[in-house]
Write a protein that holds these residues in place. Sequence first.
Motif, PDB file in Angstrom:
ATOM      1  N   SER A   1      22.808  11.962   8.383  1.00 30.68           N
ATOM      2  CA  SER A   1      22.874  13.301   8.700  1.00 30.68           C
ATOM      3  C   SER A   1      21.843  13.978   7.867  1.00 30.68           C
ATOM      4  CB  SER A   1      23.983  13.903   8.329  1.00 30.68           C
ATOM      5  OG  SER A   1      24.198  15.158   8.570  1.00 30.68           O
TER       6      SER A   1
ATOM      7  N   CYS B   1      26.804   7.808   6.429  1.00 31.02           N
ATOM      8  CA  CYS B   1      26.852   8.708   7.418  1.00 31.02           C
ATOM      9  C   CYS B   1      26.318  10.210   6.862  1.00 31.02           C
ATOM     10  CB  CYS B   1      28.381   9.146   8.066  1.00 31.02           C
ATOM     11  SG  CYS B   1      29.174   7.764   8.951  1.00 31.02           S
TER      12      CYS B   1
ATOM     13  N   ARG C   1      25.386  11.734  17.202  1.00 29.02           N
ATOM     14  CA  ARG C   1      26.719  11.546  18.072  1.00 29.02           C
ATOM     15  C   ARG C   1      27.556  10.368  17.594  1.00 29.02           C
ATOM     16  NH1 ARG C   1      25.347  13.966  22.260  1.00 29.02           N
ATOM     17  NH2 ARG C   1      23.949  12.496  22.938  1.00 29.02           N
TER      18      ARG C   1
ATOM     19  N   THR D   1      27.018   8.912  14.963  1.00 27.20           N
ATOM     20  CA  THR D   1      27.625   8.895  13.498  1.00 27.20           C
ATOM     21  C   THR D   1      28.760   9.540  13.350  1.00 27.20           C
ATOM     22  OG1 THR D   1      25.370   8.679  12.814  1.00 27.20           O
ATOM     23  CG2 THR D   1      26.854   9.691  11.286  1.00 27.20           C
ATOM     24  N   ARG D   2      28.932  10.918  14.101  1.00 30.51           N
ATOM     25  CA  ARG D   2      30.046  11.580  14.034  1.00 30.51           C
ATOM     26  C   ARG D   2      31.359  10.872  14.856  1.00 30.51           C
ATOM     27  NH1 ARG D   2      26.522  15.733  15.803  1.00 30.51           N
ATOM     28  NH2 ARG D   2      26.930  15.210  17.959  1.00 30.51           N
ATOM     29  N   GLN D   3      30.987  10.003  15.660  1.00 33.03           N
ATOM     30  CA  GLN D   3      32.108   9.098  16.166  1.00 33.03           C
ATOM     31  C   GLN D   3      32.538   8.291  15.160  1.00 33.03           C
ATOM     32  OE1 GLN D   3      33.535   9.672  19.181  1.00 33.03           O
ATOM     33  NE2 GLN D   3      34.932   8.167  18.384  1.00 33.03           N
TER      34      GLN D   3
ATOM     35  N   TYR E   1      34.911  10.168  12.758  1.00 31.93           N
ATOM     36  CA  TYR E   1      36.092  10.499  13.366  1.00 31.93           C
ATOM     37  C   TYR E   1      37.094   9.152  13.545  1.00 31.93           C
ATOM     38  CZ  TYR E   1      33.805  14.646  15.475  1.00 31.93           C
ATOM     39  OH  TYR E   1      32.985  15.805  15.572  1.00 31.93           O
TER      40      TYR E   1
END
Length: 91
Positions: A52, A48, A76, A78-80, A83
Amino acid sequence: MFMEKLVRETERLSLICSMLDTMRRADKDRNARGWTSPIGLLKITRSCAMISELATSIAKAGYGECDRATLEEILRETRQVLYSLHAHVAG
């Protein structure tokens, strides 16, 4: 150049997190081992971070290799993943 690396790293992250791979690595009671191990979590986090970094490089270059919407969708997702990873570790 950046886009090719971004695609490869996104594919790598997808393979790490894939359901089939998780099931293949499950123990005899079907508990996932692969990505939930400390090494697996580190690999996901590293992937990740690399996604980024590559996306930032593309954005700084002016999106020449990739349109903005595609890049935002990749980030988006990758952020998920991060999380979800955070929720898994916290839970």
